[in-house]
Write an enzyme that holds these catalytic residues in place. Structure first.
Site, PDB file in Angstrom:
ATOM      1  CE1 TYR A  60      -3.563   2.686   0.774  1.00 52.36           C
ATOM      2  CE2 TYR A  60      -2.166   3.349   2.600  1.00 52.36           C
ATOM      3  CZ  TYR A  60      -3.246   3.586   1.774  1.00 52.36           C
ATOM      4  OH  TYR A  60      -3.995   4.726   1.945  1.00 52.36           O
ATOM      5  CG  ASP A  74       5.786   3.877   0.666  1.00 50.08           C
ATOM      6  OD1 ASP A  74       6.111   4.604   1.641  1.00 50.08           O
ATOM      7  OD2 ASP A  74       4.604   3.727   0.291  1.00 50.08           O
ATOM      8  CE  LYS A 101       1.085   4.949   8.398  1.00 51.80           C
ATOM      9  NZ  LYS A 101       1.193   4.411   7.064  1.00 51.80           N
TER      10      LYS A 101
END
Ligand SMILES: *Cc1c(COP(=O)(O)O)cnc(C)c1O
Length: 438
Positions: free
Chosen positions: A150, A245, A273
């Site tokens: 994702y 990523d 994050k």
């Protein structure tokens, strides 16, 4: 599942009813709606350390940790102090501040694989910008991604694999034109033959390959290091940029994320994050030569009104300073390993088909015994065991992210007692679930 009558969740229920009138499905991000596990989402009133309290005053040990950002738990005093101290001078200027320099300096001194970064306001934005940069820098258009990874809600990455091994994506969300989805190739994870075949056929049009080097958004789909090394060497050989990523793995499994842990150099890396200390920050970085394509130095446009926001920079810097302490990651990983080991040993002794997979301080419940899952569709699609465990834990004061496809996080704020209590409750939940199966 019935909530024991002694637990009051009426305030959360009322707030969710009201929220449904304000937001689609009552939430501002879909997984929060509890659709996967069933029941009503809890509205959280406050957090402190590893604990959170809902609006009805129920207390939980939190393993969602805002889906990863809070590696030091809620309201760590040092992070809190830096946020409040910075805010006293104003929230945002839209002009450069030295806080941006400070966070960049701290990061770049510890991240040998990038020379320059650009801050954004979310992980999605970082990924979207990294793709544009890759296309701008190579002059090529296609992107390769892996089924099971994702990368945020970027149009061209909201795609699913077709039936073949190498396929052009078909969009997995309404509103994504097929023409965008067609710019993305999708491959299974951990499949060297498929990867080689894909590069041989498509390298001329490939701008970049994007991968979560530690896929942790559809379960924890650990990859063999040899697969990542092959990917690295194919990218180098064919002039394709490798984007790691690291929005979830960055500053989580090591300060330098999976790149550091595996010792593999990406061409472009994305963060999010943890980098924001609980405030909205993302970033992408690369070598000087690749970053020189970004506006205003180069022709690849990318901007943001709140990018590099001083309060968010201060939060991120405070959090990363704590992460950079000697032995921080080794200690967190060791404590997480002990936590999962005792549960795994219990499940094994009793022959319950569940195993906690973990790396660093990330863990995930696997229910079909597969350790190296190569694509999302190999995950056990029956999440009834997780859903039972989730509600059992909620009723016992332990909060997990409300989906069996999501991972859990141990933070430095979790005490040994909290981990031990949780392990015991998880074992009880597992035993209760499988006993009732017979
Ligand atoms: C969370 C995540 C994103 C998206 O970040 P947002 O801040 O939610 O936009 C992208 N990639 C990975 C690997 C993630 O874990």
């Amino acid at each position: 599942m019935n909530t024991p009558s002694s637990i009051n969740r009426s305030r959360s229920a009322e707030l969710f009813e009201a929220a449904k009138g304000y937001f689609p499905g009552g939430v501002n991000s879909p997984v929060r709606a509890f659709k996967s596990v069933g029941g009503t989402p809890l509205f959280i009133a406050k957090g402190d350390g590893a604990q959170i309290w809902d609006e009805d005053g129920n207390e939980f040990i939190d393993f969602c940790c805002s889906w990863g950002p809070l590696i030091h738990g809620h309201n760590h005093p040092y992070v809190f102090e830096k946020i409040v101290g910075t805010l006293q001078n104003g929230a945002s200027f839209g002009a450069p501040t030295k806080k941006e320099n400070e966070l960049a300096d701290f990061m770049l001194a510890r991240l040998p694989f990038i020379d320059k970064i650009r801050f954004t306001s979310s992980g999605t934005e970082a990924v979207m910008s990294a793709l544009r940069l890759a296309r701008g820098a190579t002059g090529k258009e296609k992107i390769l991604k892996f089924d099971g990874c994702y990368h945020g809600h970027v149009d061209a990455l909201l795609v699913q694999a077709g039936s073949g091994l190498v396929t052009f994506g078909t969009s997995s969300s309404a509103g994504v034109p097929e023409a965008f989805a067609n710019q993305t190739l999708v491959l299974p994870l951990n499949n060297e033959a498929a990867l080689i075949a894909c590069f041989e056929e498509h390298h001329q049009n490939l701008a970049a390959v994007i991968i979560e080097p530690i896929p942790a958004n559809n379960g924890l789909l650990l990859q063999d290091r040899s697969f990542l090394l092959l990917l690295r060497s194919l990218c180098t050989k064919f002039g394709v940029l490798l984007i790691f990523d690291e929005v979830i793995s960055g500053f989580r499994v090591a300060f330098g994320g999976a790149s550091e842990l595996y010792g593999i150099q990406p061409d472009i890396v994305t963060y999010g994050k943890i980098i924001g200390g609980g405030l909205p920050v993302g970033a992408y970085g690369a070598s000087n030569s690749i970053m020189s394509h970004v506006s205003p130095e180069g022709p690849v446009y990318q901007a943001g009104t709140l990018s590099g926001n001083p309060v968010a920079m201060a939060a991120g810097l405070a959090q990363l300073e704590l992460c950079a302490a000697d032995g921080f990651y080794a200690n967190l990983a060791k404590r997480t390993q002990q936590f999962v080991d005792q549960i795994n040993q219990f499940a094994q002794e009793k022959s319950f088909p569940v195993e906690l997979i973990c790396i660093g301080s990330i863990f995930w419940f696997s229910f079909n015994g597969k350790k190296r899952i190569s694509a999302a569709n190999q995950i056990n699609s029956d999440m009834s065991a997780f859903n039972f465990i989730h509600h059992f834990l909620l009723d016992n004061g332990v909060y997990f992210g409300p989906s069996g496809y999501e991972v859990g996080f141990v933070s430095s704020a979790h005490t040994d007692n909290q981990l031990q209590y949780t392990a015991e409750k998880i074992m009880m939940a597992i035993e209760t679930y499988y006993k009732n199966q017979h």
